[in-house]
Write a protein that holds these residues in place. Structure first.
Motif, short mmCIF file in Angstrom:
data_model
loop_
_atom_site.label_atom_id
_atom_site.label_comp_id
_atom_site.label_asym_id
_atom_site.label_seq_id
_atom_site.Cartn_x
_atom_site.Cartn_y
_atom_site.Cartn_z
N ARG A 2 4.48 1.05 1.97
CA ARG A 2 4.85 -0.16 2.65
C ARG A 2 5.27 -1.48 1.82
O ARG A 2 4.37 -1.60 0.96
CB ARG A 2 3.50 -0.53 3.37
N PHE B 80 9.41 6.40 3.82
CA PHE B 80 9.08 7.74 3.22
C PHE B 80 9.90 8.17 2.10
O PHE B 80 10.81 7.87 2.00
CB PHE B 80 9.21 8.71 4.28
N GLY B 81 8.94 8.77 1.00
CA GLY B 81 9.63 9.51 0.15
C GLY B 81 10.51 10.74 0.71
O GLY B 81 10.16 11.15 1.77
N GLN C 280 0.77 5.54 1.37
CA GLN C 280 0.20 6.48 2.10
C GLN C 280 0.71 7.76 1.74
O GLN C 280 1.71 7.91 1.15
CB GLN C 280 0.29 6.35 3.65
N VAL D 102 -4.48 0.99 -1.55
CA VAL D 102 -4.02 -0.38 -1.58
C VAL D 102 -4.20 -1.19 -2.71
O VAL D 102 -3.33 -2.21 -3.13
CB VAL D 102 -5.01 -0.92 -0.36
N ARG E 63 5.14 -8.67 1.75
CA ARG E 63 5.75 -9.77 2.71
C ARG E 63 7.11 -10.28 2.10
O ARG E 63 7.99 -10.52 2.65
CB ARG E 63 4.80 -10.93 2.77
N GLN F 190 -4.79 6.52 2.27
CA GLN F 190 -3.99 5.23 2.04
C GLN F 190 -4.70 4.60 0.70
O GLN F 190 -6.03 4.83 0.56
CB GLN F 190 -4.15 4.30 3.13
N GLY G 277 6.14 -5.58 6.68
CA GLY G 277 5.80 -5.58 8.09
C GLY G 277 5.01 -4.39 8.15
O GLY G 277 4.14 -3.84 7.54
N ASN G 278 5.32 -3.69 9.38
CA ASN G 278 4.50 -2.32 9.63
C ASN G 278 5.61 -1.28 9.52
O ASN G 278 5.19 -0.29 10.22
CB ASN G 278 4.18 -2.71 11.32
N LYS G 279 6.39 -1.15 8.72
CA LYS G 279 7.16 -0.06 8.50
C LYS G 279 7.07 0.46 7.23
O LYS G 279 6.47 -0.40 6.27
CB LYS G 279 8.85 -0.61 8.33
N LEU G 280 7.16 1.74 7.06
CA LEU G 280 6.87 2.53 6.01
C LEU G 280 8.09 3.17 5.42
O LEU G 280 9.08 3.47 6.51
CB LEU G 280 5.87 3.85 6.35
N ASN H 75 0.77 -1.19 -0.13
CA ASN H 75 0.02 0.01 0.18
C ASN H 75 0.92 1.09 -0.07
O ASN H 75 2.08 1.19 0.22
CB ASN H 75 -1.00 0.16 1.18
#
Lengths: 115, 115
Positions: free
Chosen positions: A92, A105-106, A33, A50, A95, A48, A100-103, A31
């Motif tokens: 994000r 960033f640009g 954001q 997806v 798998r 967001q 995971g739950n890390k983003l 996804n």
């Protein structure tokens, strides 16, 4: 590792002109954001995306997610002085790429709007 | 904004001194993050936590350590500050790390200057 590039770095427009910022990831994203940071403030979540090819609108803001889920864009129609700030995309990973739950960033696009 | 506070908000220190930044949240969110923001680099992840005593490195973790002994507090420590660590530091949380929805909410930031 995953990299997210964003262009342009700066954009200076006259009020009423349109604005677009583009985001490209080195890997496929699960996804993406978008965040806005006003001068002197902190990043604030906007939206967001997806699904492949997804398009979402928030008033004058249109967000798109590419078919390959590796790029995205934010378009603002008829900019106003309230649009001033820096816009960041954040991706994000999947798998397979250790999302995971890390983003990631640009680098952000700083928008300035002149009257 | 999601009950996140950071302290101190501003700090000036000298090279070689230890510095600890605190992020405090009031809503028992599991995931917490530390970023640094520098011109031209956007937001870069330093460390993150997915629970008490569970932490992992981000892309720019060298020179930084973290601790999370309570759900509500996530501490970032610069063991021996260097001028390259002059930056604005943001803490963030993910309120509900669902499979495909993980927006982040940011604290107000700490501006650190290392002389």
């Amino acid at each position: 590792g995953q990299q997210v590039m964003q262009i342009p770095q700066y954009q200076h427009v006259q009020e009423g002109e349109d604005f677009t910022t583009y985001c490209n990831s080195s890997t496929t994203l699960s996804n993406i954001q978008w965040y806005k940071q006003r001068p002197g403030g902190h990043p604030v979540f906007l939206i967001q995306l997806v699904k492949s090819g997804e398009v979402k609108k928030q008033k004058r803001l249109t967000f798109q997610f590419g078919e390959a889920k590796k790029n995205s864009s934010l378009h603002i129609t008829a900019t106003q002085t309230t649009d001033v700030g820096t816009y960041f995309c954040a991706g994000r990973g999947t798998r397979l790429t250790g999302g995971g739950n890390k983003l990631t960033f640009g680098t952000g696009t700083q928008l300035k709007v002149e009257l | 904004d999601a009950g996140i506070t950071q302290s101190p908000r501003h700090k000036v220190t000298e090279t070689g001194t230890p510095v600890t930044l605190r992020c405090h949240q009031t809503e028992n969110h599991r995931y917490m993050y530390w970023y640094r923001q520098d011109p031209g680099h956007g937001l870069r992840l330093i460390h993150y936590s997915y629970g008490v005593k569970d932490t992992d490195k981000g892309e720019v973790s060298d020179g930084y350590s973290v601790s999370r002994s309570k759900t509500e507090d996530f501490l970032l420590t610069l063991e021996s500050a260097t001028s390259s660590q002059t930056s604005v530091y943001f803490c963030a949380i993910t309120p509900t790390p669902r499979e495909s929805y993980n927006e982040q909410f940011f604290g107000p930031g700490t501006r650190l200057t290392v002389l």
